[in-house]
Design a protein around this motif. Structure first.
Motif, mmCIF file in Angstrom:
data_model
loop_
_atom_site.group_PDB
_atom_site.id
_atom_site.type_symbol
_atom_site.label_atom_id
_atom_site.label_comp_id
_atom_site.label_asym_id
_atom_site.label_seq_id
_atom_site.Cartn_x
_atom_site.Cartn_y
_atom_site.Cartn_z
ATOM 1 N N ILE A 101 -3.597 3.085 -5.827
ATOM 2 C CA ILE A 101 -4.740 3.774 -5.054
ATOM 3 C C ILE A 101 -4.822 5.277 -5.582
ATOM 4 O O ILE A 101 -6.061 5.648 -6.183
ATOM 5 C CB ILE A 101 -4.467 3.957 -3.694
ATOM 6 N N ASP A 102 -3.921 5.832 -5.947
ATOM 7 C CA ASP A 102 -4.121 7.215 -6.658
ATOM 8 C C ASP A 102 -4.485 7.266 -8.251
ATOM 9 O O ASP A 102 -5.215 8.145 -8.635
ATOM 10 C CB ASP A 102 -2.538 7.980 -6.754
ATOM 11 N N ALA A 103 -4.500 6.154 -8.640
ATOM 12 C CA ALA A 103 -5.052 6.008 -10.046
ATOM 13 C C ALA A 103 -6.464 5.477 -9.982
ATOM 14 O O ALA A 103 -6.954 5.356 -11.009
ATOM 15 C CB ALA A 103 -4.272 4.844 -10.926
ATOM 16 N N GLY A 104 -6.966 5.080 -8.929
ATOM 17 C CA GLY A 104 -8.307 4.559 -8.682
ATOM 18 C C GLY A 104 -8.292 3.325 -8.973
ATOM 19 O O GLY A 104 -9.736 2.935 -9.186
ATOM 20 N N ALA A 105 -7.551 2.429 -8.796
ATOM 21 C CA ALA A 105 -7.611 1.121 -8.957
ATOM 22 C C ALA A 105 -7.517 0.150 -7.737
ATOM 23 O O ALA A 105 -6.866 0.620 -6.976
ATOM 24 C CB ALA A 105 -6.501 0.496 -10.042
ATOM 25 N N HIS A 106 -8.254 -0.833 -7.622
ATOM 26 C CA HIS A 106 -8.063 -1.767 -6.485
ATOM 27 C C HIS A 106 -6.677 -2.403 -6.369
ATOM 28 O O HIS A 106 -6.185 -2.475 -7.631
ATOM 29 C CB HIS A 106 -9.418 -2.962 -6.625
ATOM 30 N N TYR A 107 -6.632 -2.929 -5.374
ATOM 31 C CA TYR A 107 -5.133 -3.399 -5.509
ATOM 32 C C TYR A 107 -4.954 -4.721 -4.654
ATOM 33 O O TYR A 107 -5.620 -5.098 -3.776
ATOM 34 C CB TYR A 107 -4.295 -2.374 -4.824
ATOM 35 N N THR A 108 -4.135 -5.840 -5.354
ATOM 36 C CA THR A 108 -3.706 -6.729 -4.377
ATOM 37 C C THR A 108 -2.452 -7.217 -4.907
ATOM 38 O O THR A 108 -1.713 -6.577 -6.010
ATOM 39 C CB THR A 108 -4.615 -8.041 -4.754
ATOM 40 N N ASP A 109 -1.629 -8.220 -3.943
ATOM 41 C CA ASP A 109 -0.314 -8.519 -4.425
ATOM 42 C C ASP A 109 -0.111 -10.006 -3.491
ATOM 43 O O ASP A 109 -0.841 -10.578 -3.238
ATOM 44 C CB ASP A 109 0.744 -7.530 -3.552
ATOM 45 N N ILE A 110 1.183 -10.440 -3.729
ATOM 46 C CA ILE A 110 1.484 -11.672 -3.220
ATOM 47 C C ILE A 110 2.477 -11.604 -2.365
ATOM 48 O O ILE A 110 3.526 -12.437 -2.180
ATOM 49 C CB ILE A 110 2.033 -12.708 -4.614
ATOM 50 N N SER A 111 2.564 -10.511 -1.617
ATOM 51 C CA SER A 111 3.412 -10.398 -0.451
ATOM 52 C C SER A 111 3.374 -11.403 0.521
ATOM 53 O O SER A 111 2.295 -11.794 0.912
ATOM 54 C CB SER A 111 3.663 -9.001 0.202
ATOM 55 N N GLY A 112 4.332 -11.728 1.356
ATOM 56 C CA GLY A 112 4.300 -12.712 2.507
ATOM 57 C C GLY A 112 5.214 -12.052 3.520
ATOM 58 O O GLY A 112 5.625 -12.784 4.518
ATOM 59 N N GLU A 113 5.046 -10.651 3.936
ATOM 60 C CA GLU A 113 5.856 -9.890 4.935
ATOM 61 C C GLU A 113 4.802 -9.408 5.981
ATOM 62 O O GLU A 113 4.248 -8.497 5.533
ATOM 63 C CB GLU A 113 6.685 -9.034 4.389
ATOM 64 N N GLN A 114 4.916 -9.976 7.026
ATOM 65 C CA GLN A 114 4.198 -9.151 8.092
ATOM 66 C C GLN A 114 4.459 -7.601 8.233
ATOM 67 O O GLN A 114 3.486 -6.905 8.389
ATOM 68 C CB GLN A 114 4.526 -9.833 9.668
ATOM 69 N N LEU A 115 5.692 -7.287 8.075
ATOM 70 C CA LEU A 115 5.934 -5.983 8.358
ATOM 71 C C LEU A 115 5.380 -5.058 7.057
ATOM 72 O O LEU A 115 4.843 -3.883 7.555
ATOM 73 C CB LEU A 115 7.565 -5.577 8.109
ATOM 74 N N PHE A 116 5.164 -5.646 6.038
ATOM 75 C CA PHE A 116 4.691 -4.893 4.892
ATOM 76 C C PHE A 116 3.211 -5.069 5.080
ATOM 77 O O PHE A 116 2.532 -3.794 4.867
ATOM 78 C CB PHE A 116 4.964 -5.427 3.564
ATOM 79 N N LEU A 117 2.758 -5.810 5.475
ATOM 80 C CA LEU A 117 1.052 -5.927 5.507
ATOM 81 C C LEU A 117 0.328 -4.941 6.817
ATOM 82 O O LEU A 117 -0.272 -4.397 6.671
ATOM 83 C CB LEU A 117 0.709 -7.712 5.834
ATOM 84 N N ARG A 118 1.333 -5.183 7.636
ATOM 85 C CA ARG A 118 1.010 -4.183 8.816
ATOM 86 C C ARG A 118 1.047 -2.590 8.499
ATOM 87 O O ARG A 118 -0.007 -1.876 8.770
ATOM 88 C CB ARG A 118 2.057 -4.190 10.105
ATOM 89 N N ARG A 119 1.724 -2.332 7.487
ATOM 90 C CA ARG A 119 2.263 -1.021 6.860
ATOM 91 C C ARG A 119 0.917 -0.929 6.036
ATOM 92 O O ARG A 119 0.188 0.404 6.192
ATOM 93 C CB ARG A 119 3.390 -0.770 6.102
ATOM 94 N N VAL A 120 0.539 -1.685 5.499
ATOM 95 C CA VAL A 120 -0.637 -1.541 4.339
ATOM 96 C C VAL A 120 -1.970 -1.370 5.091
ATOM 97 O O VAL A 120 -2.734 -0.351 5.061
ATOM 98 C CB VAL A 120 -0.855 -2.804 3.529
ATOM 99 N N LEU A 121 -2.172 -2.244 6.318
ATOM 100 C CA LEU A 121 -3.525 -1.975 6.947
ATOM 101 C C LEU A 121 -3.407 -0.753 8.098
ATOM 102 O O LEU A 121 -4.458 -0.061 7.979
ATOM 103 C CB LEU A 121 -3.718 -3.334 7.943
ATOM 104 N N ASP A 122 -2.165 -0.256 8.326
ATOM 105 C CA ASP A 122 -2.037 0.621 9.326
ATOM 106 C C ASP A 122 -2.292 1.994 8.543
ATOM 107 O O ASP A 122 -2.698 3.251 9.075
ATOM 108 C CB ASP A 122 -1.141 0.612 10.421
ATOM 109 N N GLU A 123 -1.482 2.127 7.358
ATOM 110 C CA GLU A 123 -1.110 3.392 6.791
ATOM 111 C C GLU A 123 -1.829 3.781 5.527
ATOM 112 O O GLU A 123 -1.951 4.867 4.923
ATOM 113 C CB GLU A 123 0.336 3.571 6.690
#
Length: 352
Positions: A101-123
């Motif tokens: 994000i700080d480098a100005g790039a779009h981002y995606t990943d292959i995570s499969g963890e609710q806890l991480f995804l919730r953090r991504v969406l909320d924070e």
């Protein structure tokens, strides 16, 4: 258009974690598409070996440790999109996301963890929006398929709908050591069942409904229990639903309950060769209508990599709105699923 002009229009995709099992599939698909990636990681020699193995001798190699924020941002500069390929995102995933994000790039990943995804969406949603970039986390055979299928299937019943998501191995093959690290990092959360969506909010604790599922290729029901499927968090963002939960065969959950660090040490790095699967989305309308969405895939790791590269290429065109989005918010669900057909990944939605 000259060749140089065409080359300039090709998306620049950076990959962190390219020398892992799924990383190899990411690089192979980038090579198939004629894209020359930026490979970022801690060990230049391993990254160069991974690039050569994938037929990418011209790949750009940049060294950056997860704990070196400045080096990560510098490594991602010039990339249109960053793909993060890691185990246990809940422990080590955030530095890559933040640096992209700080480098100005779009981002995606292959995570499969609710806890991480919730953090991504909320924070990270506001942070990405302010930076003018799009973040779509959790692009896997289970997560992306579940989110897109539910988006399409809920529109075939009278809402608000109830959705049950389940992932079924068709071969019984074992996963990779990286997947095992992911499970171990959030083992208590997986065993608890994680979040489900009910009454307009995300809830923890047991659920009493949908305790049996008759899976494809079977005539008898399988006992299931609540499982922490990440699309539980994304489906309510775009679909008219009153209830969303993940489910998993109780026998598999029983195996997870005895998982230990010692068992992880004994596992081979690579998964079994046969990793065919189904992703099932059962959708129930308020008027009694029922449909089943089904994705049939070839290899969970290969398919997740193919989906992540497809997502990255689509993000690079800049048409998705900035922020942290669900897959169905960022992409046309039907078009995305159809794009996977040449790889043997098929989908259907049928009345039940």
């Amino acid at each position: 258009m000259t060749n140089s002009e065409a080359q300039r229009k090709q998306p620049v995709i950076a990959v962190y974690g390219a020398n892992g099992h799924t990383g190899g599939y990411l690089l192979t698909d980038l090579h198939r598409r004629g894209l020359t990636p930026i490979l970022v990681g801690r060990n230049a020699d391993r990254l160069r070996a991974a690039a050569d193995a994938a037929g990418l001798p011209d790949a750009v190699i940049r060294v950056a440790d997860l704990n070196d924020r400045a080096a990560l941002i510098a490594a991602f500069r010039g990339a249109d999109v960053v793909i993060s390929s890691l185990p246990a995102y809940v422990e080590i995933g955030e530095p890559i996301l933040a640096a992209a994000i700080d480098a100005g790039a779009h981002y995606t990943d292959i995570s499969g963890e609710q806890l991480f995804l919730r953090r991504v969406l909320d924070e990270y949603g506001t942070r990405a929006e302010n930076a003018g970039v799009t973040v779509v986390s959790g692009i896997t055979d289970s997560n992306l398929s579940g989110d897109l299928l539910a988006h399409l299937a809920t529109r075939r019943v009278t809402g608000p709908a109830e959705v049950i998501l389940s992932h079924l191995s068709r071969s019984g093959g074992n996963g990779s050591k990286g997947s095992a690290k992911t499970i171990l990092a959030s083992l208590d959360w997986f065993l608890s069942g994680g979040w489900h969506y009910e009454g307009g909010e995300f809830r923890t604790g047991p659920v009493a409904r949908y305790t049996e599922i008759t899976f494809p290729d079977s005539t008898t029901p399988t006992q299931v229990a609540k499982f922490a499927q990440p699309p539980v968090l994304t489906i309510p963002r775009h679909s008219d639903v009153s209830y969303v939960a993940g489910a998993l065969d109780v026998e598999i959950l029983g195996h997870l309950s005895g998982f230990t660090p010692a068992a992880l040490d004994d596992m081979p790095d690579a998964p079994d060769a046969d990793l065919r699967y189904y992703l099932v989305a059962d959708v129930f309308g308020v008027d009694g209508g029922v449909v089943r969405g089904l994705v049939s895939g070839v290899d969970s790791y290969r398919d997740s990599a193919l989906m992540a590269v497809e997502a990255a290429v689509r993000l690079a065109d800049g048409t998705a709105k900035p922020g942290a989005l669900a897959p169905a918010e960022a992409f046309d669900a039907e078009d995305f699923l159809n794009s996977l057909a040449p790889h043997g990944i098929t989908w259907q939605i049928t009345p039940q």
